[in-house]
Scaffold this active site. Structure first.
Site, PDB file in Angstrom:
ATOM      1  N   CYS A  71       0.502  -1.288   0.090  1.00  0.00           N
ATOM      2  CA  CYS A  71      -0.046  -0.004  -0.144  1.00  0.00           C
ATOM      3  C   CYS A  71       1.288   1.271   0.150  1.00  0.00           C
ATOM      4  O   CYS A  71       1.738   0.746   0.580  1.00  0.00           O
ATOM      5  CB  CYS A  71      -0.478  -0.356   1.266  1.00  0.00           C
ATOM      6  SG  CYS A  71      -1.773   1.332   1.570  1.00  0.00           S
ATOM      7  N   CYS A 114      -7.390  -0.889   1.605  1.00  0.00           N
ATOM      8  CA  CYS A 114      -6.176  -1.641   2.029  1.00  0.00           C
ATOM      9  C   CYS A 114      -7.209  -1.805   4.057  1.00  0.00           C
ATOM     10  O   CYS A 114      -7.809  -0.880   4.687  1.00  0.00           O
ATOM     11  CB  CYS A 114      -5.732  -0.417   2.931  1.00  0.00           C
ATOM     12  SG  CYS A 114      -4.229  -0.998   4.090  1.00  0.00           S
ATOM     13  N   CYS A 147      -5.245   1.057   6.534  1.00  0.00           N
ATOM     14  CA  CYS A 147      -5.241   2.318   6.380  1.00  0.00           C
ATOM     15  C   CYS A 147      -6.644   3.107   5.924  1.00  0.00           C
ATOM     16  O   CYS A 147      -7.085   3.982   6.044  1.00  0.00           O
ATOM     17  CB  CYS A 147      -4.304   3.180   5.988  1.00  0.00           C
ATOM     18  SG  CYS A 147      -4.202   2.953   3.819  1.00  0.00           S
ATOM     19  N   CYS A 149       0.475   2.763   2.854  1.00  0.00           N
ATOM     20  CA  CYS A 149       0.477   2.682   5.217  1.00  0.00           C
ATOM     21  C   CYS A 149       1.324   1.380   4.472  1.00  0.00           C
ATOM     22  O   CYS A 149       2.338   1.123   5.787  1.00  0.00           O
ATOM     23  CB  CYS A 149      -0.432   2.061   5.580  1.00  0.00           C
ATOM     24  SG  CYS A 149      -1.550   0.581   5.202  1.00  0.00           S
ATOM     25  N   CYS A 194      -8.360  -5.089  -9.789  1.00  0.00           N
ATOM     26  CA  CYS A 194      -8.196  -4.493 -11.022  1.00  0.00           C
ATOM     27  C   CYS A 194      -7.572  -2.939  -9.819  1.00  0.00           C
ATOM     28  O   CYS A 194      -8.335  -2.811  -9.702  1.00  0.00           O
ATOM     29  CB  CYS A 194      -9.259  -3.933 -11.183  1.00  0.00           C
ATOM     30  SG  CYS A 194      -8.779  -2.893 -13.225  1.00  0.00           S
TER      31      CYS A 194
HETATM   32 ZN   LIG Z   1      -2.552   0.920   3.295  1.00  0.00          ZN
END
Ligand SMILES: [Zn+2]
Length: 152
Positions: free
Chosen positions: A70, A118, A121, A73, A141
């Site tokens: 990510c 995510c 976060c 984060c 995607c």
């Molecule tokens: Zn994240």
């Protein structure tokens, strides 16, 4: 009499404020900027559920072994072994790492799609479809701008 009037004004004032707050701001309240270097475009995708222009991501041609994290984060999301070329113009994966994401139904644009974000976060990453080519049958995607690739 005076007391009641004041209370009434207070209630009106509060509900007007709630109405003025755009729904997106309320929904985005659980998401936090962790990476202070996010670009305007990254923030638009992650916090307003925007979409990057197709065929613009550098990650489309990324073929090395490693993991995708990510960009906000650092949470580990995808292994390179699950990446495939979907031809859609966005980085695509057949599977996410266990517990990497949470999903919700997205009814925008007159479609019903499964949005995922995510798990750590809360920022938006993309949509998952049931037309993947591998055993999982899934196609994640993902906006390339939400990902950071770390080669092994
Ligand atoms: Zn994240």
């Amino acid at each position: 009499m005076k007391f009641y009037k004041r209370k009434f004004i207070k209630i009106i004032g509060f509900s007007t404020l709630a109405l003025l707050l755009p729904i997106k701001v309320i929904l985005a309240a659980g998401k936090k900027i962790i990476n202070p270097n996010l670009s305007k475009e990254q923030k638009n995708i992650m916090f307003n559920e925007g979409t990057e222009r197709p065929f613009t991501s550098e990650l489309l041609k990324e073929k090395r072994k490693g993991f995708y994290h990510c960009a906000n984060c650092g949470n580990k999301l995808f292994a390179s072994t699950t990446k495939f070329d979907s031809g859609t113009g966005w980085p695509s994966f057949s599977e996410a790492l266990p517990g990497a994401f949470k999903t919700k139904i997205d009814k925008s644009f007159g479609m019903e799609r499964v949005e995922y974000h995510c798990a750590k976060c809360g920022v938006h990453h993309g949509h998952v479809f049931n037309d993947g080519p591998k055993e999982s049958g899934k196609r994640f995607c993902n906006n390339g701008l939400c990902l950071i690739f770390k080669p092994e």
